[in-house]
Design an enzyme around this catalytic site. Structure first.
Site, PDB file in Angstrom:
ATOM      1  N   SER A 278      -5.776 -16.822  18.593  1.00  0.00           N
ATOM      2  CA  SER A 278      -5.089 -15.822  19.416  1.00  0.00           C
ATOM      3  C   SER A 278      -5.114 -16.129  20.912  1.00  0.00           C
ATOM      4  CB  SER A 278      -5.693 -14.437  19.158  1.00  0.00           C
ATOM      5  OG  SER A 278      -7.090 -14.442  19.365  1.00  0.00           O
TER       6      SER A 278
ATOM      7  N   GLU B 227      -3.141   0.246  30.552  1.00  0.00           N
ATOM      8  CA  GLU B 227      -4.589   0.253  30.726  1.00  0.00           C
ATOM      9  C   GLU B 227      -5.102  -1.081  30.207  1.00  0.00           C
ATOM     10  OE1 GLU B 227      -3.224   1.495  27.963  1.00  0.00           O
ATOM     11  OE2 GLU B 227      -4.328   0.059  26.732  1.00  0.00           O
TER      12      GLU B 227
ATOM     13  N   LYS C   5      -0.889 -11.894  23.779  1.00  0.00           N
ATOM     14  CA  LYS C   5      -0.520 -10.589  24.331  1.00  0.00           C
ATOM     15  C   LYS C   5       0.865 -10.573  24.975  1.00  0.00           C
ATOM     16  CE  LYS C   5      -4.754  -8.167  24.396  1.00  0.00           C
ATOM     17  NZ  LYS C   5      -5.861  -9.135  24.200  1.00  0.00           N
TER      18      LYS C   5
END
Ligand code: PLP
Length: 402
Positions: free
Chosen positions: A378, A111, A89
């Site tokens: 990931s 968010e 991320k």
């Protein structure tokens, strides 16, 4: 083939299904992104932080033990789990926060559902000295206390969304509302390859560093491209990050793995591309899981990062084109993969990534020994260890004897 139209459509998917005032701020954002994406100073700064802050490039790791255990194809892992903050991320939050700075924005809002994107946003906002507000469903604030503390420690304000179901959807609604109220000073930092244009394009571009590195690394290790690239799909950002570089290479099979949860009945899974149908939510058109009234369905997965009833529009397009395939893996299969990788390689994967790995484990034994699979790992599983311990304690799961 991989550029959307000027108004943000990948085939019939994507677009901007939002009220006019939001369209105006989205278009300002799209213009800024077009201005900076090829700007040498911008790229230089993005690459500087990817190297010095995130710790890139991360390795493409050959799983010798796992490969010999499965028999068949060679399994490589792209180690996004080794990034600072433990997942892919941050690749995106660095890119977007640098863009926000160039646009003269002072405040960041985002968010978050499980909290991983909130943590990555809070960290990069701290790095850039920007004010940061994270909207999070009140239920998720309770469920993800540790991530809430992490965000607060890095200076973010966490605002619980108290309306409706008090989860991600309400957090998105509230974040959008506060964005529109002060769009002049505020940058909305979206965490996956979803939402209205330009977010799906932008997030893919900032994540595409994953595929560029993986391609160079596999060429160095094997002297050729892989046969398969496999990634889990929630919103679809880590998968687009790996896939995009390989899309022009038709011989590379691209496989997205969605969560089949407890089964394929209503409310038991989040296998949007496998089982959904086209529909608009959160400002864009894509595949979507619906209830009988056409509203977003209830969804479930053991991994909090994958339970979203829509999916990035570029994936919908790739599916219709037949350029990528989408399959699903259940909670049980993901857990088996989680334990197996931990035990054989000493790498604890995130439960999200375990879905991708589960599919690799399924196909590897059926393939020849010179076949090459790259799995996008990931994220790391440290965040999931508590949850799994509780499930083992309660007898809900029994760790496999390996
Ligand atoms: C958030 C998350 C995902 C799912 O998001 P995508 O946008 O589909 O990549 C997958 N893996 C990890 C580790 C995550 O934190």
């Amino acid at each position: 083939m991989t550029m959307p139209t000027a108004d943000g459509f990948f085939g019939t998917y994507g677009g901007q299904f939002v009220p006019e005032p939001i369209k105006d701020i989205l278009n300002e954002l799209a213009e800024a992104f077009e201005r900076y994406r090829n700007d040498p100073d911008f790229i230089k700064e993005y690459e500087y932080y990817q190297k010095q802050f995130t710790g890139r490039p991360n390795p493409l790791y050959f799983c010798a033990n796992l490969t010999s255990r499965c028999g068949g194809a060679k399994i490589y892992l792209k180690r996004e789990d080794l990034n600072h903050l433990g997942a892919h991320k941050v690749n995106n939050t660095i890119g977007q926060i640098l863009l926000a700075k160039r646009m003269g924005k002072k405040k960041i809002i985002a968010e978050t559902g499980a909290g991983q994107h909130g943590v990555a946003t809070a960290a990069t906002a701290a790095l850039m000295g920007m004010e940061c507000t994270i909207h999070m469903g009140a239920v998720d604030v309770e469920r993800q206390k540790l991530n809430v503390f992490r965000m607060q420690m890095m200076g973010a304000r966490v605002v619980p969304a108290e309306s409706g179901q008090k989860t991600l959807k309400e957090a998105v609604d509230e974040a959008l509302m506060s964005w529109v109220q002060d769009a002049q000073n505020t940058y909305y930092l979206l965490g996956s390859a979803v939402g209205p244009h330009p977010y799906p394009l932008m997030v893919r571009e900032f994540q595409s560093i994953v595929g560029r590195e993986a391609k160079a690394q596999i060429l160095e290790a094997e002297g050729r491209l892989p046969d398969y690239c496999i990634a889990c799909v929630g919103g679809g950002s880590n998968a687009m990050g790996l896939f995009s570089e390989f899309i022009p290479h038709k011989e590379v099979r691209l496989v997205g793995v969605e969560p089949a949860g407890r089964g394929l009945g209503y409310g038991e899974h989040a296998a949007t591309l496998c089982l959904g149908e086209p529909g608009v939510m959160h400002g864009f058109n894509s595949y979507m899981l619906k209830d009988e009234t056409g509203e977003p369905a209830e969804v479930y997965s053991i991994s909090a990062g994958l339970d979203y009833p829509s999916v990035g529009p570029e994936h919908a397009h790739l599916k219709d084109l037949g350029r990528a395939e989408y399959v699903h893996a259940s909670d049980k299969e993901a857990l088996d993969a989680f334990f197996l990788l931990s035990r054989t390689e000493g790498i604890i994967p995130a439960l999200e990534s375990s879905h991708a790995l589960a599919h690799a484990l399924r196909i590897a034994p059926t393939l020849s020994a010179d076949t090459i699979i790259i799995v996008n790992l990931s994220g790391r599983g440290d965040k999931d260890v508590d949850q799994i311990e509780r499930m083992v304690e309660s007898g809900e799961i029994v760790p496999p004897v390996l």
